[in-house]
Design an enzyme around this catalytic site. Structure first.
Site: not given
Ligand code: IMP
Ligand code: MG
Length: 334
Positions: A16-17, A19, A21, A46, A252, A254
């Protein structure tokens, strides 16, 4: 033609960083002949924005949005139903799904794998319940089923050599890696960029490694390093709300924590990251709280600029291979 160079986008945290994008923006540059996934399955999610419209994929690499051949590599696991519905979704949206290629060596996630992932042993680990762990277990114990045996995937089978310029798109993140993460609260594949060589190129071809992180940490699923009590922290709750920190795949909530600089330094160094991209700066700005943890202490800053300066100082000092540090304030572009 042989392989010219390979660039990699990898997650430096717990997934969830953003990637998607980064891969998306790199794909737009027009320099790549292939965009490839090297591990994982539909546990990933993604998110990509194309002309302002939001698209979500779980298995197909983001190259598909830009007319680039998109390869699901030998180290990936494929759920037939989920894959076919993703193809349908992409087709309906007008993308050319004939560009999707799957290595015949990839493994099939069966209904039994999914059922097993919903049993107690896996529930305790907080998996995405997509059958990923059981599928890799079958593969490692050598009674798995490769995708080449499935008639419905025949048109996607592709066993040729990669050529030209390659972009590899990581799934999950450094601290979810089977070896490096907080075992057993990890995923069942290798998320570090070295593992991308399983796609079929030697490590010497790797040129740039783009490492993705956020200016705060998040964790979907269970992990004793991210206790439930984090959800009670008012400041962190504000960040989580502002950042819409809910799973793309599972929905969910985070767990959110301040950026752990010690872990970030380590993941940058061990992954070989040459270019780091820290996203969601706008979220900290919107709540006007600026903190990170370093050497066990939480450090407070008065402004985002003070925090950025301090991050830059630490990374420049401690990360030998790192060449650029970029901050991003938009979900749509870097
Ligand atoms: P699994 O990959 O479904 O077995 O889940 C194992 C752990 O990795 C769980 O904590 C999941 O929440 C986490 N995980 C797996 N894939 C992702 C992802 O794409 N983003 C964030 N967390 C993930
Ligand atoms: Mg994701």
């Amino acid at each position: 033609m042989t392989i010219n160079y390979v660039d990699i986008v990898c997650g430096l945290s717990w997934g969830d960083e953003a990637k998607g994008k980064i891969t998306s923006q790199l794909s737009l540059s027009g320099q790549y002949d292939y965009v490839c996934r090297w591990a994982g399955g539909n546990n990933a999610g993604h998110t990509v924005y194309i002309k302002g419209e939001k698209f979500k994929t779980h298995l197909v690499p983001s190259g598909i949005f830009y007319g680039i051949k998109s390869v699901i590599g030998p180290g990936c696991v494929v759920n037939l139903k989920s894959f076919l519905s993703e193809v349908k979704y992409l087709n309906n949206a007008g993308f050319d799904t004939s560009l999707i290629k799957i290595s015949p060596k990839a493994h099939l996630v069966t209904e039994k794998h999914v059922r097993d992932d919903r049993k107690e042993t896996y529930i305790k680990l907080g998996t995405t319940a997509r059958g990923i762990g059981p599928c890799y277990a079958s593969k490692a114990s050598r009674h798995g089923v490769r995708v080449s045996s499935v008639e419905e995937l025949k048109e996607y089978m592709w066993d040729e050599e990669l050529q030209g310029n390659i972009l590899c798109e990581g799934a999950q993140g450094f601290w979810l890696d089977l070896d490096y993460g907080n075992y057993p609260y990890v995923t069942s594949s290798a998320t570090l960029p070295y593992a991308s060589c399983s796609l079929g190129f030697p490590p010497q071809k790797i040129r740039k490694i783009y490492g993705a992180a956020k200016v705060y940490d998040t964790r979907s699923g269970i992990d004793p390093e991210f206790p439930e009590s984090l959800l009670d922290d008012e400041d962190l709750a504000l960040v989580g709300e502002a950042g819409e920190e809910y799973g793309v795949t599972t929905g969910r909530r985070r767990k959110v924590n301040w950026l752990n600089m010690d872990k970030l330094v380590k993941s940058i160094n061990l992954s070989g990251t040459t270019n780091v991209i820290l996203s969601k700066v706008d979220i900290l700005e919107s709540v006007n709280i600026y903190k990170f943890s370093y050497k066990g202490a939480i450090i407070n800053f008065n402004s985002i600029d003070d925090m950025k300066w301090s991050i830059n100082d630490i990374l420049n000092l401690e990360c030998e291979l790192l060449k650029t540090i970029t901050y991003s304030s938009s979900p749509q572009k870097i």
